[in-house]
Design a protein around this motif. Sequence first.
Motif, PDB file in Angstrom:
ATOM      1  N   ASP A 290       0.833  -1.200   0.000  1.00  0.00           N
ATOM      2  CA  ASP A 290       0.000   0.000   0.000  1.00  0.00           C
ATOM      3  C   ASP A 290       0.872   1.255   0.000  1.00  0.00           C
ATOM      4  O   ASP A 290       1.339   1.700   1.047  1.00  0.00           O
ATOM      5  CB  ASP A 290      -0.910  -0.015   1.225  1.00  0.00           C
ATOM      6  N   ALA A 291       1.074   1.837  -1.178  1.00  0.00           N
ATOM      7  CA  ALA A 291       1.886   3.048  -1.274  1.00  0.00           C
ATOM      8  C   ALA A 291       1.142   4.264  -0.737  1.00  0.00           C
ATOM      9  O   ALA A 291       1.763   5.259  -0.363  1.00  0.00           O
ATOM     10  CB  ALA A 291       2.297   3.295  -2.729  1.00  0.00           C
ATOM     11  N   ASP A 292      -0.207   4.188  -0.671  1.00  0.00           N
ATOM     12  CA  ASP A 292      -0.982   5.328  -0.182  1.00  0.00           C
ATOM     13  C   ASP A 292      -0.760   5.566   1.311  1.00  0.00           C
ATOM     14  O   ASP A 292      -0.696   6.692   1.773  1.00  0.00           O
ATOM     15  CB  ASP A 292      -2.482   5.106  -0.442  1.00  0.00           C
ATOM     16  N   SER A 293      -0.657   4.476   2.110  1.00  0.00           N
ATOM     17  CA  SER A 293      -0.513   4.653   3.551  1.00  0.00           C
ATOM     18  C   SER A 293       0.850   4.206   4.063  1.00  0.00           C
ATOM     19  O   SER A 293       1.132   4.308   5.245  1.00  0.00           O
ATOM     20  CB  SER A 293      -1.611   3.863   4.283  1.00  0.00           C
ATOM     21  N   ASP A 294       1.720   3.710   3.171  1.00  0.00           N
ATOM     22  CA  ASP A 294       3.001   3.124   3.554  1.00  0.00           C
ATOM     23  C   ASP A 294       2.747   1.909   4.453  1.00  0.00           C
ATOM     24  O   ASP A 294       1.606   1.504   4.654  1.00  0.00           O
ATOM     25  CB  ASP A 294       3.913   4.152   4.215  1.00  0.00           C
ATOM     26  N   VAL A 295       3.820   1.309   4.980  1.00  0.00           N
ATOM     27  CA  VAL A 295       3.656   0.034   5.670  1.00  0.00           C
ATOM     28  C   VAL A 295       4.478  -0.013   6.959  1.00  0.00           C
ATOM     29  O   VAL A 295       5.390   0.786   7.173  1.00  0.00           O
ATOM     30  CB  VAL A 295       4.087  -1.147   4.767  1.00  0.00           C
ATOM     31  N   TYR A 296       4.105  -0.981   7.809  1.00  0.00           N
ATOM     32  CA  TYR A 296       4.925  -1.372   8.941  1.00  0.00           C
ATOM     33  C   TYR A 296       5.497  -2.758   8.652  1.00  0.00           C
ATOM     34  O   TYR A 296       4.788  -3.639   8.151  1.00  0.00           O
ATOM     35  CB  TYR A 296       4.107  -1.475  10.229  1.00  0.00           C
TER      36      TYR A 296
END
Length: 507
Positions: A290-296
């Motif tokens: 998910d490039a919109d919210s970035d990731v953990y």
Amino acid sequence: MKKYLTIILAGAALLAVSCQEEQPTYEINNNITVVSQDIVFMPQGGTGTIVVEAESSITATADRPWCNVSVSGMTVNVTVPQWTEKENRYAKITIKSGDDKISLTAQQFGEVIGGLDMADLTSPAEGTVKEFNFVSNMPVSMNSAVNWIHVSVDEEKGIIKITIDKNPLAGTRLGVVNYKVGEHAGAFNVLQYPETVLVTDAWSASVTDGGYEYPHQSDVISISSAVSGEKYVYDIVSKSKVTDLEDYAFSVVAVEKKNEIMAKVESGQLSSFAEGLTTGDVTGTYYDLDADSDVYVIFVGYQDDGYVTGRWGYVDLAIEDREPPYYKWTGTWNISGRTVPYTGQTFTGSEVWTITKDDSDVEFETLTVRGMNSLTTTSIVNNDAAALKLQYKEDGSIEFHAQNGKTFVYSESYGDCYMYPQGLYTKNGTSWSRVTGTYTIFTARFSEDYKTITITPGIRTSDGVDYNFDAFRLYFYRISNGSTYSLNTSVSSGVIPLPFEMTRAAE
């Protein structure tokens, strides 16, 4: 180890009815008098008595083999064995004295057990207290095999209380509770997690490469472990899914990854749980993050025996949006917007457009749009004749040009035709002109976040003066005579005002 007690379910109403002290019925005989009776039995069985007065000695018999009777003077001793079924059972006891007799009914209750479905328990590191309500007409006992689990049973109130002490250890610990209900016995596990420790320097992660191949983005992520020999699981999750990192780490990542490993062990892909754990540094390719919210990237330490160590960590990782703007135009769009007045009538309305990759264009210079003017004419729909081209520009914008659509046979009388979009503009605000030729009707550009669109109308220059196009529509062009026709009689029907609002439909 038996983890679940075989339960003979009975509702509370059944228990209330079946366990009340019913008085056995008997025949009245003036020569034999019942002084006392105790012939109602619980499932575990036992001995009761019937005391009578009679003019001569007595004998006693029962009509059921499970009900054993014997006589001592004027007392009838009644003995019944354990009864493990759920139904109540009855036996008729007949007492004789000379020619006189009297009959009484002995009753034994079936087993009633409710609320004792003792499955495995889990506890947080700080400990916990669990209480369970139960109903039973048999003795209930429980005991723990370890000193950090405390169990009490209040049979009168029907409450089982399990107290778990705080875990002072560095790892997960396991205890066992044994139980017995009547003659039913078993055990269940109590699992207690260790205190969780957020370790900020145990793991690191970075994006080292990536690419895009329609319609999937790929990212190469390298993970490094700073603690030699530490075993762990990890997962890469969108930030939008996580509200509490620690809770997500142990309730989702730890559980799901353990289940995945155990499934491979059960299928024979892995020989042990330990074999499925990660150690050291790893690199993998991941798709459509998910490039919109970035990731953990979330890490949880694990022991070889399948239990967490309590150590965990995470990396906040930015994911570059690798999708070229060309592909961002594909999808479904809602078209609506302002209205344009024209001689008392108004151009208005809304419709849905679908934009797709132009498979015939290997240079990625055009896209295909369908749905303009919402045409439903059978010959147009069947021939996909309203599918038109959008010109893709290097800056990521698109232009819609006046153009000849796909040639198709509208009817035998009309022969070959095509759809032709034309822009509409006005010089004086009262009369309108539509333009033939090749020109840009409008340009559409993404905002920085690719979520909104800005529409810029094309320009018509006449006598050295620039006029913006105020609307456009599709016209029907007959090749044999060069005539153009509107497929609608109303001047406002099928007209799209410029500029309009263009928003991506929910997918």
